[in-house]
Design a protein around this motif. Structure first.
Motif, PDB file in Angstrom:
ATOM      1  N   UNK A 164       0.833  -1.201   0.000  1.00 40.87           N
ATOM      2  CA  UNK A 164       0.000   0.000   0.000  1.00 40.87           C
ATOM      3  C   UNK A 164       0.870   1.256   0.000  1.00 40.87           C
ATOM      4  N   UNK A 165       1.892   1.272   0.831  1.00 39.63           N
ATOM      5  CA  UNK A 165       2.768   2.442   0.924  1.00 39.63           C
ATOM      6  C   UNK A 165       3.531   2.686  -0.371  1.00 39.63           C
ATOM      7  N   UNK A 166       3.744   1.624  -1.160  1.00 39.33           N
ATOM      8  CA  UNK A 166       4.494   1.762  -2.412  1.00 39.33           C
ATOM      9  C   UNK A 166       3.657   2.335  -3.548  1.00 39.33           C
ATOM     10  N   UNK A 167       2.346   2.441  -3.365  1.00 37.73           N
ATOM     11  CA  UNK A 167       1.485   2.989  -4.412  1.00 37.73           C
ATOM     12  C   UNK A 167       1.612   4.509  -4.469  1.00 37.73           C
ATOM     13  N   UNK A 168       1.391   5.095  -5.650  1.00 36.85           N
ATOM     14  CA  UNK A 168       1.392   6.563  -5.716  1.00 36.85           C
ATOM     15  C   UNK A 168       0.219   7.148  -4.931  1.00 36.85           C
ATOM     16  N   UNK A 169       0.349   8.410  -4.575  1.00 36.26           N
ATOM     17  CA  UNK A 169      -0.635   9.039  -3.691  1.00 36.26           C
ATOM     18  C   UNK A 169      -2.039   9.012  -4.279  1.00 36.26           C
ATOM     19  N   UNK A 170      -2.182   9.164  -5.590  1.00 32.10           N
ATOM     20  CA  UNK A 170      -3.542   9.217  -6.162  1.00 32.10           C
ATOM     21  C   UNK A 170      -4.266   7.898  -5.978  1.00 32.10           C
ATOM     22  N   UNK A 171      -3.539   6.770  -6.046  1.00 26.05           N
ATOM     23  CA  UNK A 171      -4.161   5.452  -5.888  1.00 26.05           C
ATOM     24  C   UNK A 171      -4.540   5.178  -4.444  1.00 26.05           C
ATOM     25  N   UNK A 172      -4.005   5.957  -3.505  1.00 23.01           N
ATOM     26  CA  UNK A 172      -4.365   5.847  -2.091  1.00 23.01           C
ATOM     27  C   UNK A 172      -5.375   6.925  -1.680  1.00 23.01           C
ATOM     28  N   UNK A 173      -5.951   7.615  -2.663  1.00 21.43           N
ATOM     29  CA  UNK A 173      -6.931   8.686  -2.424  1.00 21.43           C
ATOM     30  C   UNK A 173      -6.327   9.840  -1.628  1.00 21.43           C
ATOM     31  N   UNK A 174      -5.028  10.077  -1.823  1.00 20.34           N
ATOM     32  CA  UNK A 174      -4.352  11.163  -1.125  1.00 20.34           C
ATOM     33  C   UNK A 174      -3.987  12.309  -2.062  1.00 20.34           C
ATOM     34  N   UNK A 175      -4.352  12.192  -3.338  1.00 17.27           N
ATOM     35  CA  UNK A 175      -4.074  13.224  -4.334  1.00 17.27           C
ATOM     36  C   UNK A 175      -5.077  13.057  -5.471  1.00 17.27           C
ATOM     37  N   UNK A 176      -5.300  14.087  -6.273  1.00 17.47           N
ATOM     38  CA  UNK A 176      -6.230  13.954  -7.407  1.00 17.47           C
ATOM     39  C   UNK A 176      -5.764  12.885  -8.386  1.00 17.47           C
ATOM     40  N   UNK A 177      -6.724  12.262  -9.042  1.00 20.35           N
ATOM     41  CA  UNK A 177      -6.402  11.260 -10.054  1.00 20.35           C
ATOM     42  C   UNK A 177      -5.812  11.931 -11.290  1.00 20.35           C
ATOM     43  N   UNK A 178      -4.809  11.320 -11.909  1.00 19.48           N
ATOM     44  CA  UNK A 178      -4.137  11.950 -13.051  1.00 19.48           C
ATOM     45  C   UNK A 178      -4.918  11.745 -14.353  1.00 19.48           C
ATOM     46  N   UNK A 179      -4.467  12.440 -15.386  1.00 18.55           N
ATOM     47  CA  UNK A 179      -4.995  12.223 -16.721  1.00 18.55           C
ATOM     48  C   UNK A 179      -6.303  12.953 -16.980  1.00 18.55           C
ATOM     49  N   UNK A 180      -6.849  12.695 -18.150  1.00 25.39           N
ATOM     50  CA  UNK A 180      -8.114  13.297 -18.545  1.00 25.39           C
ATOM     51  C   UNK A 180      -9.255  12.628 -17.802  1.00 25.39           C
ATOM     52  N   UNK A 181     -10.088  13.377 -17.083  1.00 21.70           N
ATOM     53  CA  UNK A 181     -11.202  12.759 -16.356  1.00 21.70           C
ATOM     54  C   UNK A 181     -12.111  11.975 -17.302  1.00 21.70           C
ATOM     55  N   UNK A 182     -12.305  10.712 -16.978  1.00 19.95           N
ATOM     56  CA  UNK A 182     -13.079   9.800 -17.813  1.00 19.95           C
ATOM     57  C   UNK A 182     -14.193   9.200 -16.975  1.00 19.95           C
ATOM     58  N   UNK A 183     -15.348   9.018 -17.571  1.00 22.24           N
ATOM     59  CA  UNK A 183     -16.468   8.429 -16.847  1.00 22.24           C
ATOM     60  C   UNK A 183     -16.174   6.956 -16.573  1.00 22.24           C
ATOM     61  N   UNK A 184     -16.196   6.563 -15.296  1.00 22.53           N
ATOM     62  CA  UNK A 184     -15.802   5.225 -14.859  1.00 22.53           C
ATOM     63  C   UNK A 184     -16.877   4.617 -13.968  1.00 22.53           C
ATOM     64  N   UNK A 185     -16.943   3.295 -13.950  1.00 15.26           N
ATOM     65  CA  UNK A 185     -17.848   2.597 -13.037  1.00 15.26           C
ATOM     66  C   UNK A 185     -17.332   2.655 -11.608  1.00 15.26           C
ATOM     67  N   UNK A 186     -16.049   2.377 -11.421  1.00 15.24           N
ATOM     68  CA  UNK A 186     -15.421   2.506 -10.113  1.00 15.24           C
ATOM     69  C   UNK A 186     -15.294   1.241  -9.307  1.00 15.24           C
ATOM     70  N   UNK A 187     -16.073   0.188  -9.652  1.00 15.38           N
ATOM     71  CA  UNK A 187     -16.013  -1.059  -8.871  1.00 15.38           C
ATOM     72  C   UNK A 187     -16.443  -2.228  -9.757  1.00 15.38           C
TER      73      UNK A 187
END
Length: 305
Positions: A164-187
């Motif tokens: 978990x600690x090795x993941x980038x901050x965005x994947x841990x919900x600690x920073x905005x998600x990168x890239x162009x915002x895309x409509x996603x299901x999420x789960x």
């Protein structure tokens, strides 16, 4: 409001929604499809009622319902807006037949991939909330830490915490998600597909709780994770990935190696799933089973000591 408080009121709500024009007493039975602290789902005749998690943002839920209603070729459409049972929002849906867990050969990987590709190509509305995938992963880690604090240390926990600690901050919900915002299901997983009740019985996505804008590779991450862990056969993963690419899905390149795009989301879903399984095993005071151990082992390979 506790689950015991929700069930009687939810039963009355789904009964009324299933028979809106009837003044006579209903003789149909009501079936509980799911009953967890964060979700209660009942079926009555051809109608399903879902009580969402306590603390659900009603504005965000309304926007997610609007998105599903605007995409009937992708989602099973809701039966109107949310209502309240106590403080919990409740939504109503037509009943759709789910994937048969006892027939893995018939798993609709191609349909899931085509629906995702269509969703990912849909321009999101300006007010669409963020996709909740990373937030759910962070919640799973918080639950594991809470369980460890209550139950004591466990030898399987350090690999999960390191990964978990090795993941980038965005994947841990600690920073905005990168890239162009895309409509996603999420789960996305196979439990999120049902047959539409219309005669053609086409597959549709369900569950809008995590729907939003974010990194589209997150929606491919669960099958990618299970493939990487050896839990999903290579031919099923290939069917899914090939169909997604054929449908023009933007989460991965049209050809070549998909893993540069999938690596972080797949690792995040591996850690999330391992954390959930480990917390459940600790709470039940039981050893890990083979599947759970394979996820822990994958976390150890992802972030060795």
């Amino acid at each position: 409001m506790t689950t015991a408080d929700v069930l009687p009121q939810l039963t009355a709500k789904v009964t009324a929604a299933a028979h809106p024009q009837s003044a006579s007493p209903c003789v149909c039975g009501t079936t509980t499809l799911a009953d967890r602290p964060d979700t209660t789902v009942l079926r009555h005749a051809a109608t399903v009622a879902k009580a969402h998690a306590p603390g659900t943002d009603p504005t965000a839920l309304a926007l997610r319902l609007d998105t599903a209603a605007d995409l009937p070729e992708v989602f099973l459409a809701p039966l109107g807006p949310a209502t309240l049972v106590g403080s919990r929002p409740v939504t109503f849906w037509p009943y759709g037949r789910p994937v048969d867990p006892d027939d893995p050969a018939a798993a609709p990987w191609e349909a899931a991939a085509a629906l995702l590709a269509r969703l990912h190509r849909t321009p999101p509305a300006p007010a669409t909330p963020p996709m909740r995938g990373p937030a759910k992963a962070a919640h799973a880690m918080a639950r594991l830490r809470g369980t460890l604090a209550a139950e004591g240390p466990h030898p399987a926990a350090p690999p999960v915490l390191r990964a978990w600690s090795a993941l980038p901050a965005w994947a841990r919900a600690e920073a905005p998600m990168p890239g162009t915002p895309t409509l996603c299901h999420g789960d996305l997983h196979l439990g999120q597909l049902v047959r539409h009740p219309a005669p053609d019985g086409a597959w549709r996505l369900i569950d809008v709780d995590d729907l939003g804008v974010g990194v589209p590779a997150w929606d491919l991450a669960r099958p990618a994770s299970w493939f990487a862990c050896g839990l999903l056969p290579p031919d099923e993963w290939t069917r899914f990935l090939t169909a997604y690419r054929a449908a023009g899905g933007p989460a991965v390149p049209e050809d070549g190696d998909p893993w540069p795009a999938l690596d972080v989301p797949a690792r995040a879903l591996t850690v999330q799933t391992a954390a959930r399984y480990l917390a459940k095993a600790l709470a039940a005071d039981r050893p890990l089973d083979e599947v759970e151990q394979s996820l822990i082992d994958t976390c150890a390979r992802m972030a060795p000591e």
